[in-house]
Each structure stands twice: as structure tokens, then as C-alpha cells.
Design an enzyme around this catalytic site. Structure first.
Site, mmCIF file in Angstrom:
data_model
loop_
_atom_site.group_PDB
_atom_site.id
_atom_site.type_symbol
_atom_site.label_atom_id
_atom_site.label_comp_id
_atom_site.label_asym_id
_atom_site.label_seq_id
_atom_site.Cartn_x
_atom_site.Cartn_y
_atom_site.Cartn_z
ATOM 1 N N CYS A 1 14.494 -19.450 1.213
ATOM 2 C CA CYS A 1 14.092 -20.721 1.814
ATOM 3 C C CYS A 1 14.151 -20.562 3.325
ATOM 4 O O CYS A 1 14.847 -19.696 3.832
ATOM 5 C CB CYS A 1 14.971 -21.894 1.355
ATOM 6 S SG CYS A 1 16.676 -21.840 1.925
ATOM 7 N N GLY B 1 3.604 -5.022 8.384
ATOM 8 C CA GLY B 1 2.402 -5.462 7.701
ATOM 9 C C GLY B 1 1.136 -5.376 8.514
ATOM 10 O O GLY B 1 0.062 -5.722 8.011
ATOM 11 N N ALA C 1 -5.195 -4.592 4.611
ATOM 12 C CA ALA C 1 -6.093 -4.217 5.700
ATOM 13 C C ALA C 1 -5.357 -3.541 6.855
ATOM 14 O O ALA C 1 -5.993 -2.920 7.712
ATOM 15 C CB ALA C 1 -6.830 -5.459 6.214
ATOM 16 N N GLY D 1 0.803 -1.216 0.000
ATOM 17 C CA GLY D 1 0.000 0.000 0.000
ATOM 18 C C GLY D 1 0.834 1.264 0.000
ATOM 19 O O GLY D 1 0.747 2.084 -0.916
#
Length: 563
Positions: free
Chosen positions: A417, A499, A274, A47
Site C-alpha cells: 500500500c 524499468g 520497451a 524481460g
């Protein structure tokens, strides 16, 4: 409009040393149009996650990295270089702090006020720390999560089979996953599902995001209607075939509609933006109008976004009530839905306590690297080296094989990984030796996501439901950054928000460079052992027996456990 940015390739430097050159190339790689969501706005992903505060700051970062000496450190305050200080060759060449606010001021309105004044920026996790590698960066963690979901469903099938004939195969074959959000992070979900053998329906309001994921092979196809999408994914589910289908729509209306229809969906999650209400498009708002409405009426927009998220999450809970496996994939949608008035928002768990915490107790997490040569052959060589180092790890071997076959590189060739304590340092040293011997054309940059075992305090995600109740203790990411600085990382960062949003997390990152020198080897031995060690120590302190076992196996000293 600025010219497109692309990192240099090859073995010729424009900076004084490879750590500076690596930081320069990775900053530019973050803003490569193949990698970044909105490079013209300096937005990399999530965002509003930026690589630099503004264009003058970006150009100053580039100029400074090209002139930075081997005994100097550049300080970066929320995407703006603010000083160069004399340190020493073991010190990081760059120290970064992004979006950090004092507790009582750590709110979205206050952050946005300061951002509008030009005083800060949102760094997300790996955008502002210059180690984003495109959607692959989250893909393997998403793959691991869905593999854990598959294993859980397999155990349930086996337990429910009276004859115990082992029908649970540990794959997602014969299942349908519903998710939403196909941006830089969420775009990993359809490929992670199909890599695990399942069918996936993904919803996004932006047709260009879906089209981009098809172009980069993270999504198989886009349907022209919800009915057409359902026909395809339900046929794939019945045929036990992997298939991912995107459909344009708003999750706040599509999820409830699917629930109303009684569609047989087995797994439900979400990866919309969100965490920031101004980046989530509410139902009833056209995509073309969303940005202007968010800018002009942020309070009204936030209220509408949260109301939409409440509908979105209520449908997810409805699927769970009907027997589906439902989880939050770390974007704070439950918290926002609760603020939107939905009181059952936390009825389903986050993915870390549900599936990942045993891996964190082993110091296991997202180890990633990029080839500064720009040559995919260097990644192929490092893939082989990882398989040679850990031949007993069948899951790792499967991932490396699938990634080599199915993952399209974005920007500089890169790989990720999950490796644990006692493994990451071995891989880093091997890469350094390969650079020294000429087996690789140029140095390798080694970093990780900030989503790691000991680098983050995030009560809605990585540290949700800790055994000792220490979810919000933020000392651990600060200690992680300090020990990586002391151990010789090439650059180190401390961010706020990530996040999950302002006020909800503190997290740290490190990046180290394998340039083939003896000094780099010594640094890698320390950084790549000590960095995941903080995760083991954090989980020992919280009372996880798996972490205690990891420490014992790796001779990790724990003072409180000593007689």
C-alpha cells in the site's frame, strides 16, 4: 533443469538470525515459479531482470546467507557474492550493487558485452534486490495512477457540465482503457483498471502471459479475436461495468488498427518491455523466432524493435490527438520510439509528472511487506492493523478491502500500500509489536519498490519534468542508500537501469525485518522514517510547496530553510 525453488515457511530458521533468514527466503521467493517469469533462467520479471547472475552464484548466495553471522555483511556485485566482511549488528546483512556502469560506458551494447562475459547482470528494480512480490508489487501503484486518471476525468466532466450536477464520480466506469504487455509488471494494469470500475483491453504477443494472468485473477478473460474482444469491452463500457479482456497480437499493429477503425477509447498507455529493445517483439517477427533473432542479430533486431515502437507510439499520439488521456507508464517506450525515427514521441507525458508527483512530495510511495510464515492469516492481521492505524484514509481502506477480495498471492503472502513520511515507521513498529506479542506466526519483511519518492533518478519516469530541471541528478538515490545503511536496514541495494533501461536511471532499495526484537523496533523507527524523508527533501530542494508542508508537519529538519 534445476528443481523448482520455493521459500521456506514458518518460524523455524536455517540461518543465524532473522535478517539473514529473511534475505534467504525472499531471494528464493523471487524465483518461485508462482512469482518469476523464467525461473530456470533466474529471470524474475522485466524481460531480463535476474535474482542472481548464474546458478553457481545463486548457490553461493544461499550457502553464505545460511552461515552469515549477526555482525557480518555479504557484498553482492551484480548477482554474485564477492565477500563477507565483519561489520556490526546495526549494519545491513547484505549490500547489493547491480548493473552499475561508468557514464560513458552506460550503453546497452557495452552492458551486453559485459554480461556475455559473465561480469554483470540486469537487476531490474526488485528482482536483483530480492523484494519482488509478484504482480501485486506494481498493482497498487498502478491502481493509484488509474485512480488519479479517474479523478482528472471526473474534474473534466464536472467542469464541462454547465449545471454543475457532479456527474464526475471519480471512477473509470463508462471508460475503456487500451494497453499492451501482460507480463510481470504490465499484468497489473487490467486489474487496476477494473478495480477503478473501468473496462480494459490489453494486447500481448504471448498467449501464455495472458493465460497466466487469467489464472492469477489479474485478467478476466482472453478473446479469440480482436473483433470479439472489442465486442466485449465496448459492451462493458456502455454498461459501465468493470471488465478486462486480453487479445493476442502485436501492439505495433493492433494499436494503429484500432486508431484506424475509430474505436472510442478513453485512456491509452503501455507496459511492454520497451526499456530493452531486445525484449520487445517487433511486428513481422513471430514470437517463436524472436529470442533467436535477438541473440544472433542484436543490431538488426534493435532497429526493427525501435521501428515497431515508433508505430506503436505514433498510434498512442493519434489517440491523444483525438481526445484520449494518454500517458507513458515508465517503460521508456517514448525514448525508444524517438530513436526509431518518430519525432512526436514525447507528445504525451509520463505518469509521474501527470499524476503521481504530489504523492512523492508527501514522501508517499509503495510500502510492501511479506509474511515469512507463509500464512495468509498474517497478511489479514497486518491489513487490519494498517486500517486501524490510518482510519481517516478512505482511499487506503478501499484499496485494502479490494486487495483482500481480489488479489491472488504469488509465492509468500504479501501486501502493498502507499504510505507516506510519518506513516511507514508507525506501520513497521506495529508489525514488529505484533510479532513480539505472538499475533503473527513469524516475522514480517518490509520493503518497497525502487519506484519511490527519493530513491531514484530517472528522467523518463520518476524524475521527469522536475520543477527545477534536476531530472538527471543522481545524488539522491545514492544518499538514500547511504542513509538506509546508516539507519539499520537489513539489506540495501543500488541499481542502474531498472524499468527504463541502461543509461537512463540510478535507483536504490531497502528491506527491513520486523522480527519482534527491541533492536528491530529501533531500526524500523529510523529506517522507515528516514527512507521516505529523502523523498520529501528531494522535492523540497526542487521547489515543491507540498513537500515543504510535509516537512513542517513532521518536524523534518531542512538546513537551507533554517534562519
Amino acid at each position: 533443469m534445476p528443481e523448482p525453488i520455493r521459500a521456506a515457511r514458518g518460524s523455524t530458521r536455517t540461518a543465524a538470525g532473522w535478517p539473514q533468514e529473511a534475505a534467504l527466503r525472499m531471494l528464493m521467493n523471487n524465483l518461485d515459479p508462482e512469482v518469476a517469469e523464467r525461473p530456470d533462467d533466474l529471470v524474475v520479471y522485466g524481460g531480463t531482470g535476474r535474482a542472481a547472475r548464474d546458478w553457481p552464484s545463486y548457490h553461493a548466495l544461499v550457502r553464505t546467507l545460511r552461515t552469515l553471522a549477526d555482525d557480518e555483511t555479504m557484498l553482492v556485485q551484480s548477482g554474485r557474492p564477492v565477500g563477507v566482511l565483519r561489520t556490526h549488528e546495526w549494519a545491513p546483512r547484505v549490500l547489493i550493487a547491480n548493473s552499475n556502469l561508468v557514464g560513458d560506458w552506460a550503453t546497452w551494447p557495452e552492458f551486453r558485452r559485459l554480461e556475455q562475459l559473465g561480469l554483470t547482470m540486469y537487476g531490474q528494480m526488485t528482482a536483483g534486490s530480492w523484494i519482488y512480490i509478484g504482480t501485486q508489487g506494481i498493482l497498487q501503484g498502478t491502481y493509484e495512477t488509474f485512480a488519479a486518471v479517474a479523478a482528472k476525468l471526473a474534474r473534466g466532466r464536472t467542469a464541462g457540465n454547465a449545471d454543475g450536477d457532479g456527474t464526475g464520480d471519480g471512477s473509470l466506469a463508462g471508460t475503456l482503457t487500451l494497453t499492451a504487455g501482460c507480463g510481470g509488471m504490465g499484468g497489473a494494469q487490467p486489474l487496476a483498471v477494473t478495480m477503478n470500475g473501468g473496462a480494459c483491453l490489453i494486447v500481448d504477443v504471448d498467449p501464455e502471459r495472458l493465460a497466466r494472468r487469467v489464472r492469477t485473477r489479474y485478467l478476466d478473460t482472453v478473446a479469440d479475436s480482436l473483433d470479439a474482444a472489442l465486442d466485449q469491452v465496448l459492451a462493458a463500457k456502455r454498461g459501465r461495468r468493470p471488465l478486462s479482456v486480453g487479445v493476442v497480437g502485436n501492439a505495433a499493429t493492433v494499436f494503429p488498427e484500432l486508431l484506424r477503425r475509430g474505436v472510442e477509447i478513453d485512456i491509452v498507455t503501455d507496459q511492454t518491455s520497451a526499456h530493452d529493445p531486445l525484449s520487445y517483439v517487433p511486428d513481422g517477427v513471430e514470437l517463436a523466432d524472436a529470442a533467436e533473432l535477438a541473440r544472433s542479430k542484436p543490431a538488426e533486431y534493435t532497429e526493427r524493435a525501435r521501428a515497431a515502437m515508433a508505430k506503436h507510439v505514433a498510434a498512442m499520439v493519434g489517440f491523444q490527438d483525438g481526445g484520449a488521456e494518454v500517458f507513458d507508464y515508465g517503460n521508456s517506450i517514448r525514448g525508444e520510439a524517438q530513436l526509431g525515427g518518430y519525432d512526436r514521441a514525447f507528445a504525451f507525458p509520463g505518469f509521474v509528472p501527470a499524476y503521481i508527483r504530489p504523492l512523492f512530495s508527501q514522501g508517499r510511495g509503495p510500502f510492501r511487506w511479506a509474511a515469512l510464515s507463509g500464512d495468509p492469516a498474517d497478511i489479514a492481521a497486518t491489513d487490519r492493523a494498517v486500517l486501524d492505524l490510518f482510519p481517516e484514509n478512505e482511499s487506503l481502506a478501499r484499496w485494502i478491502r479490494l486487495a483482500g477480495e481480489r488479489v491472488a498471492f504469488q509465492g509468500l503472502p504479501a501486501r502493498i500500500c502507499w504510505l507516506g513520511h510519518g506513516e511507514r515507521d508507525r506501520a513497521g513498529v506495529r508489525f514488529n509489536d505484533m510479532v513480539a506479542s505472538g499475533d503473527l506466526r513469524a516475522p514480517i519483511v518490509i520493503g518497497r519498490d525502487h519506484l519511490d519518492a527519493g530513491s531514484v533518478a530517472s528522467p523518463y519516469r520518476e524524475t521527469e519534468a522536475m520543477a527545477d530541471g534536476s531530472d538527471a541528478i543522481a545524488d539522491w538515490p545514492l544518499l538514500n542508500a547511504l542513509v538506509n545503511t546508516a539507519s539499520g536496514a537489513s539489506w540495501v541495494s543500488i541499481h542502474h537501469g531498472g524499468g527504463v533501461g541502461i543509461g537512463r536511471s540510478i535507483h536504490a532499495g531497502q528491506v527491513s525485518v520486523a522480527d519482534g526484537t527491541p533492536l528491530a523496533r529501533q531500526k524500523l523507527e529510523r529506517v522507515l522514517a528516514n527512507d521516505p524523508a529523502t523523498g520529501v527533501l528531494r522535492h523540497i530542494d526542487a521547489g515543491y510547496p507540498e513537500a515543504t508542508g510535509t516537512a513542517a508537519r513532521n518536524a523534518l529538519r531542512v538546513p537551507m530553510a533554517e534562519a
